[in-house]
Motif scaffolding. Sequence first.
Motif, PDB file in Angstrom:
ATOM      1  N   GLY A 245      -9.242  10.419  -3.992  1.00  0.00           N
ATOM      2  CA  GLY A 245      -9.425   9.475  -2.898  1.00  0.00           C
ATOM      3  C   GLY A 245      -8.390   9.601  -1.804  1.00  0.00           C
ATOM      4  N   SER A 246      -7.607  10.688  -1.835  1.00  0.00           N
ATOM      5  CA  SER A 246      -6.614  11.012  -0.800  1.00  0.00           C
ATOM      6  C   SER A 246      -5.424  10.072  -0.786  1.00  0.00           C
ATOM      7  CB  SER A 246      -7.272  11.028   0.597  1.00  0.00           C
ATOM      8  OG  SER A 246      -8.342  11.935   0.636  1.00  0.00           O
ATOM      9  N   LEU A 247      -5.142   9.398  -1.898  1.00  0.00           N
ATOM     10  CA  LEU A 247      -3.983   8.519  -1.953  1.00  0.00           C
ATOM     11  C   LEU A 247      -2.716   9.336  -2.191  1.00  0.00           C
ATOM     12  CD1 LEU A 247      -6.313   6.423  -2.384  1.00  0.00           C
ATOM     13  CD2 LEU A 247      -4.682   5.112  -3.744  1.00  0.00           C
ATOM     14  N   THR A 248      -1.636   8.941  -1.527  1.00  0.00           N
ATOM     15  CA  THR A 248      -0.345   9.557  -1.766  1.00  0.00           C
ATOM     16  C   THR A 248       0.257   9.041  -3.064  1.00  0.00           C
ATOM     17  OG1 THR A 248       0.853   7.816  -0.606  1.00  0.00           O
ATOM     18  CG2 THR A 248       0.040   9.669   0.723  1.00  0.00           C
ATOM     19  N   ALA A 249       1.341   9.675  -3.502  1.00  0.00           N
ATOM     20  CA  ALA A 249       2.011   9.205  -4.716  1.00  0.00           C
ATOM     21  C   ALA A 249       2.491   7.770  -4.551  1.00  0.00           C
ATOM     22  CB  ALA A 249       3.183  10.127  -5.055  1.00  0.00           C
ATOM     23  N   GLU A 250       2.973   7.448  -3.346  1.00  0.00           N
ATOM     24  CA  GLU A 250       3.412   6.078  -3.106  1.00  0.00           C
ATOM     25  C   GLU A 250       2.253   5.099  -3.223  1.00  0.00           C
ATOM     26  OE1 GLU A 250       4.098   8.671  -1.267  1.00  0.00           O
ATOM     27  OE2 GLU A 250       6.283   8.873  -1.379  1.00  0.00           O
TER      28      GLU A 250
END
Length: 303
Positions: A245-250
């Motif tokens: 879903g293109s989420l960053t690690a943060e």
Amino acid sequence: MTHAGHDRIADLAIAALHEPDPDALWRSIAEEVLGTLGADLLVHKEDDWTPERGAVRLWEPTESLGADAVSGPLRAAIRRCYPVVDHYLVSGDPAPVSAGGIIGDARWRGTAFATIAREELGARDVLTIPFPDTEEPLRGWLLLRTGSPFTPAEVDGAHRLQPLLCGVERQCRTLRRLRTPPPQAVPPAPGPAAGQAAGPIADPAAARAVGPAVGPAVAAADPVRLAAEHGLTPRETAVLTLLAGSLTAEAIGRRLGISVRTAHKHIQHTYRKLGTADRLSTVLRAQSLGLLPLPRPGHRDGR
């Protein structure tokens, strides 16, 4: 709530993150919370409530009583949940609170909700624990006590438990999404050629050219089972879904209620187990294995 009680529930929450069955996530945690906060009954709000609709199921410390244990008037009173719902709508503060703590014990005892809860369940007070950072509609727990009102220390204990319960709720919903197979597009059957009668394809070569009517078998397999076969834990599977879903690690850390460092560790473990080195190759590899649904036409995934 004692530090030992909080630590026991934290251990249970961590153990629940390795539980692949979303329906089994809550039972042990619910039993521990009921005991730790001195409550006798629990209602888990999982969907939207109006006075006329919305699932209401009561939990005792050892079992779920089911919907049949709740009368129609009591179900309506729980869904209305005065004065708690009004408090959250007006204040916007999602902190745990008891009904008596909002309007005072004497006034609370005179409300319709308190009266019917006392008559049918023997309940004397209600403590709510919302899950504010989960998806709409707002979800949470209602804890009912048959003895004395909830104390300020017990309300404070609910405050401390709230982030843990929110994390488990997010994990549970992620697992449910993973266990729901994506819809498979069925291509239309080819029409007959000019001058050819409609009917089954007799030529095997033509049949091979048309191809199967549905996608490969791996696309319809259970993603949770496939993830386990590739050595992925439920938490790593949830991270994989969020990577797609293109989420960053943060952002993954915020969504799952974990630190950025822990999110990075889960990402690296997922790369290693799938034999990849970056986000895009990991998503493509997971799609080829059936761990993730294939992207829709015109939708660019893994970025």
